[in-house]
Design an enzyme around this catalytic site. Structure first.
Site, PDB file in Angstrom:
ATOM      1  N   HIS A  15      30.740 -91.048 -33.476  1.00 21.76           N
ATOM      2  CA  HIS A  15      31.206 -89.852 -33.034  1.00 21.76           C
ATOM      3  C   HIS A  15      30.426 -90.778 -31.653  1.00 21.76           C
ATOM      4  O   HIS A  15      29.846 -89.316 -30.687  1.00 21.76           O
ATOM      5  CB  HIS A  15      30.359 -88.209 -33.120  1.00 21.76           C
ATOM      6  CG  HIS A  15      31.320 -87.898 -34.196  1.00 21.76           C
ATOM      7  ND1 HIS A  15      31.975 -87.622 -34.670  1.00 21.76           N
ATOM      8  CD2 HIS A  15      30.704 -87.938 -36.089  1.00 21.76           C
ATOM      9  CE1 HIS A  15      32.609 -87.503 -35.884  1.00 21.76           C
ATOM     10  NE2 HIS A  15      31.591 -87.382 -36.934  1.00 21.76           N
ATOM     11  N   SER A  54      35.125 -83.789 -38.971  1.00 22.00           N
ATOM     12  CA  SER A  54      34.634 -85.309 -39.078  1.00 22.00           C
ATOM     13  C   SER A  54      35.882 -85.666 -39.963  1.00 22.00           C
ATOM     14  O   SER A  54      37.052 -85.718 -40.275  1.00 22.00           O
ATOM     15  CB  SER A  54      34.249 -86.562 -39.119  1.00 22.00           C
ATOM     16  OG  SER A  54      33.821 -87.765 -38.615  1.00 22.00           O
TER      17      SER A  54
END
Length: 321
Positions: free
Chosen positions: A197, A98
């Protein structure tokens, strides 16, 4: 071609970078003794308008808020990257979890420190305005039961693909609902304040896309593993598309780890706090050599180890003559 080149390397090393939630109070403190760090912190404060050094030395939970977390992690890990490179180390491929992808790009020299920090500052500001949400790590559960409950519960998603633990991301109410229906041995809240997410952060992805388009990346000197489409790439446009997509998509670190190992990586270093990313990689390949680099002491230990190794090889050659 990239895969074959990695497989042909005698020792192919991946540097991997953790994301938001990996931060620890006190991280970076030992770096404050170096003049190079002080210069870097001055640069950071002129861009951010606040002191990263104060947060590093504080027990203030302000560190868990996105607008502070991401810049603090960025400065901390870029310093470790620079100290590693100054000690003569260089990876064969880089990848990030990420937010960690921005550190992978810095290591690949896609942008300089200041350009990257300005980008991170804007990204963090956008994400800090997101509606409140939560992320929790679960250990010890029935995967099929959890999957079924999540599918039938609005506003909550599985944010990862790991078989040994799960990350739930969503609204506080939705996560509470799932936990009331599934038996879990351990629930670990992550230090984040939004449901990253998931589709709940899609607005942030859309806003950030316009900002990212205006930033010029330099050609990469190291290949970057793209987490969304699982390819090793030097393509700037491909990587930028990946950076937008990964904001609202699950992080498939197990798939990333498996792909890197299949491509011939035989050593992996996690730069930053902890070694959570390395555990997944070593489960796939128990023979994988792993190192965590969280301080200059870790770097010094590696330098000494490598010097002793070279000395041992030189002595062996002398004996065999």
């Amino acid at each position: 071609m990239l895969i074959s080149s990695l497989q042909n390397e005698k020792n192919s090393t991946a540097w991997v970078f953790p994301g938001q939630g990996s931060q620890q109070l006190g991280m970076g403190r030992e770096l404050l003794d170096f003049p190079f760090t002080q210069l870097r912190l001055q640069q950071a404060e002129s861009i951010l308008g606040w002191s990263i050094a104060k947060l590093w030395q504080s027990d203030d939970h302000q560190l868990s808020h996105t607008q502070y977390t991401q810049p603090c992690l960025y400065v901390y890990m870029t310093l470790l990257i620079d100290f590693l490179k100054r000690s003569g180390y260089q990876p064969d491929v880089v990848s990030g979890y990420s937010f960690g992808e921005y550190l992978a790009l810095y290591a690949a020299e896609a942008f300089d420190f200041e350009t990257g920090l300005k980008l991170i500052k804007k990204r963090a500001e956008i994400m800090s305005r997101l509606p409140q949400g939560s992320m929790v790590t679960l250990r010890g559960f029935d995967p099929e039961k959890l999957q079924k409950v999540v599918v039938h519960t609005p506003n909550v998603w599985l944010a990862n693909d790991n078989l040994t633990y799960a990350i739930l991301s969503g609204t506080n109410e939705a996560i509470t609902s799932v936990l009331s229906q599934v038996s879990v041995n351990r629930v670990i809240p992550l230090s984040v304040n939004a449901a990253f997410h998931t589709p709940l952060v899609e607005t942030a992805a859309q806003e950030f896309e316009g900002i990212l388009d205006c930033v010029d990346f330099q050609p990469f000197v190291i290949p970057v593993f793209c987490s969304v489409d699982f390819t090793v790439s030097f393509n700037i446009n491909q990587v930028k598309r990946n950076l937008i997509a990964q904001i609202s998509q699950p992080v498939r670190w197990e798939s990333i780890s498996r792909t890197l190992v299949q491509q011939g990586i035989n050593e992996a270093w996690q730069i930053g706090c902890g070694r959570g990313l390395l555990k997944s990689m070593q489960q796939i390949d128990p023979s994988l050599k792993i190192n965590n680099i969280g301080s200059t002491a870790d770097i010094d230990s590696m330098v000494i180890r490598d010097q002793l190794k070279k000395l041992s090889i030189a002595n062996a050659k002398m004996i065999n003559k």
